[in-house]
Design a protein around this motif. Structure first.
Motif, PDB file in Angstrom:
ATOM      1  N   UNK A  58       0.842  -1.199   0.000  1.00 45.96           N
ATOM      2  CA  UNK A  58       0.000   0.000   0.000  1.00 45.96           C
ATOM      3  C   UNK A  58       0.879   1.251   0.000  1.00 45.96           C
ATOM      4  N   UNK A  59       0.448   2.288  -0.715  1.00 45.66           N
ATOM      5  CA  UNK A  59       1.214   3.536  -0.804  1.00 45.66           C
ATOM      6  C   UNK A  59       1.076   4.379   0.454  1.00 45.66           C
ATOM      7  N   UNK A  60      -0.056   4.219   1.136  1.00 46.41           N
ATOM      8  CA  UNK A  60      -0.267   5.018   2.339  1.00 46.41           C
ATOM      9  C   UNK A  60      -1.075   4.237   3.363  1.00 46.41           C
ATOM     10  N   UNK A  80       5.037  -2.028   6.585  1.00 47.73           N
ATOM     11  CA  UNK A  80       4.897  -1.328   5.295  1.00 47.73           C
ATOM     12  C   UNK A  80       6.122  -1.577   4.409  1.00 47.73           C
ATOM     13  N   UNK A  81       5.966  -1.245   3.146  1.00 40.97           N
ATOM     14  CA  UNK A  81       7.092  -1.257   2.209  1.00 40.97           C
ATOM     15  C   UNK A  81       7.768   0.107   2.251  1.00 40.97           C
ATOM     16  N   UNK A  82       9.064   0.182   1.866  1.00 44.24           N
ATOM     17  CA  UNK A  82       9.690   1.504   1.699  1.00 44.24           C
ATOM     18  C   UNK A  82       8.900   2.278   0.640  1.00 44.24           C
ATOM     19  N   UNK A  83       8.772   3.601   0.829  1.00 37.14           N
ATOM     20  CA  UNK A  83       8.008   4.411  -0.116  1.00 37.14           C
ATOM     21  C   UNK A  83       6.580   4.662   0.333  1.00 37.14           C
ATOM     22  N   UNK A  84       6.241   4.209   1.525  1.00 35.01           N
ATOM     23  CA  UNK A  84       4.884   4.385   2.051  1.00 35.01           C
ATOM     24  C   UNK A  84       4.787   5.658   2.893  1.00 35.01           C
ATOM     25  N   UNK A  85       3.674   6.376   2.733  1.00 32.86           N
ATOM     26  CA  UNK A  85       3.399   7.543   3.573  1.00 32.86           C
ATOM     27  C   UNK A  85       2.515   7.099   4.738  1.00 32.86           C
ATOM     28  N   UNK A  86       3.018   7.323   5.943  1.00 29.31           N
ATOM     29  CA  UNK A  86       2.236   6.986   7.135  1.00 29.31           C
ATOM     30  C   UNK A  86       1.647   8.278   7.694  1.00 29.31           C
ATOM     31  N   UNK A  87       0.334   8.294   7.884  1.00 22.95           N
ATOM     32  CA  UNK A  87      -0.341   9.469   8.432  1.00 22.95           C
ATOM     33  C   UNK A  87      -1.037   9.111   9.738  1.00 22.95           C
ATOM     34  N   UNK A 116      -9.357  16.835  17.379  1.00 25.80           N
ATOM     35  CA  UNK A 116      -9.797  15.811  16.440  1.00 25.80           C
ATOM     36  C   UNK A 116      -9.512  16.269  15.013  1.00 25.80           C
ATOM     37  N   UNK A 117      -9.001  15.366  14.207  1.00 25.33           N
ATOM     38  CA  UNK A 117      -8.752  15.684  12.805  1.00 25.33           C
ATOM     39  C   UNK A 117      -7.341  16.158  12.516  1.00 25.33           C
ATOM     40  N   UNK A 118      -6.569  16.457  13.577  1.00 27.45           N
ATOM     41  CA  UNK A 118      -5.179  16.850  13.372  1.00 27.45           C
ATOM     42  C   UNK A 118      -4.435  15.685  12.739  1.00 27.45           C
ATOM     43  N   UNK A 119      -3.498  15.995  11.816  1.00 23.27           N
ATOM     44  CA  UNK A 119      -2.729  14.910  11.202  1.00 23.27           C
ATOM     45  C   UNK A 119      -1.234  15.211  11.219  1.00 23.27           C
ATOM     46  N   UNK A 120      -0.462  14.148  11.128  1.00 29.49           N
ATOM     47  CA  UNK A 120       0.999  14.227  11.065  1.00 29.49           C
ATOM     48  C   UNK A 120       1.445  13.102  10.135  1.00 29.49           C
ATOM     49  N   UNK A 121       2.267  13.448   9.135  1.00 28.81           N
ATOM     50  CA  UNK A 121       2.659  12.435   8.147  1.00 28.81           C
ATOM     51  C   UNK A 121       4.165  12.293   8.042  1.00 28.81           C
ATOM     52  N   UNK A 122       4.591  11.090   7.721  1.00 27.82           N
ATOM     53  CA  UNK A 122       6.007  10.780   7.507  1.00 27.82           C
ATOM     54  C   UNK A 122       6.124   9.894   6.274  1.00 27.82           C
ATOM     55  N   UNK A 123       7.065  10.233   5.387  1.00 24.44           N
ATOM     56  CA  UNK A 123       7.359   9.364   4.241  1.00 24.44           C
ATOM     57  C   UNK A 123       8.496   8.441   4.639  1.00 24.44           C
ATOM     58  N   UNK A 124       8.233   7.157   4.609  1.00 24.19           N
ATOM     59  CA  UNK A 124       9.259   6.183   4.987  1.00 24.19           C
ATOM     60  C   UNK A 124       9.898   5.618   3.717  1.00 24.19           C
TER      61      UNK A 124
END
Ligand SMILES: [Cu+2]
Length: 206
Positions: A58-60, A80-87, A116-124
């Motif tokens: 999965x991409x995300x 996850x695989x490398x290249x996945x965005x985790x939010x 509620x609804x706040x997000x934080x993302x990291x590209x692995x």
């Protein structure tokens, strides 16, 4: 006596075939039951909620912050695989949380918020391959931890001694034991019949 020998050999082959068939069935069932999962640090393994998701391919992927009774990440453990965005997405439950790495091949830290609804993302990426242990700083002492495994080349556990798998593995073991027991029962019967035919008695005296 020669016909006896021939029939005995045929009988032995039949008994051996039964055991071999039981063995094949056991190994096929055993491998299908084994579920491979990354080997998590103990703080992650014992974290609140404790859910697991294999998100490879999965991409995300999205992880809820403030799940369960409000003091957990869900899914708690993700592969996850490398290249996945985790939010991470805040549910608004359990007060103020953050996401910060404890150990592993990545470093990230979000602000501490409760909305509620706040997000934080990291590209692995390929640089993050391995097992990442992260936590919520305000609730680290009460089990708010999470884990992300990146890439398939990580240490894993599965099958042997695993909680779910143990019950399934028991069945082929029992089948195998039954095959072996049947084999020895047949041999014992054969020996009894042979002794009876040869000596005309089965008394222990010689
Ligand atoms: Cu928290």
């Amino acid at each position: 006596m020669s016909t006896d020998d021939v029939s005995r050999r045929a009988f032995m082959r039949t008994a051996g075939g039964t055991v071999a068939a039981a063995g094949v069935g056991a190994s096929a069932t055993g491998s299908a039951a084994a579920q491979e999962q990354p080997k998590w640090p103990s703080a992650v393994e014992n974290a609140n909620v404790g859910s697991y998701k294999d998100a490879r391919g999965q991409d995300e992927v999205t992880i809820n912050v403030g799940a369960g009774d409000g003091l957990a990440f869900d899914p708690t453990k993700v592969w996850v695989d490398p290249g996945t965005t985790v939010t991470w997405e805040w549910t608004g439950q359990g007060g103020k949380h953050n996401v910060e790495t404890v150990e592993g091949p990545a470093e990230f830290e979000s602000e501490i918020v409760g909305e509620e609804g706040h997000t934080f993302s990291v590209d692995l990426t390929e640089d993050n391959k391995g097992i990442i242990h992260y936590q919520c700083q305000p609730h680290a002492q009460i089990g708010m931890h999470g884990g992300i495994a990146v890439g398939s080349d990580v240490e894993t556990t599965g099958g042997e001694g695993g909680g779910e798998a143990a019950g399934v593995v028991f069945v082929p073991d029992a089948a195998k034991a039954l095959g072996v027991a049947t084999f020895f029962a047949m041999v014992a019967t054969l020996a009894f019949a042979f002794a009876f035919l040869k000596y005309g008695t089965v008394s222990p005296s010689e």
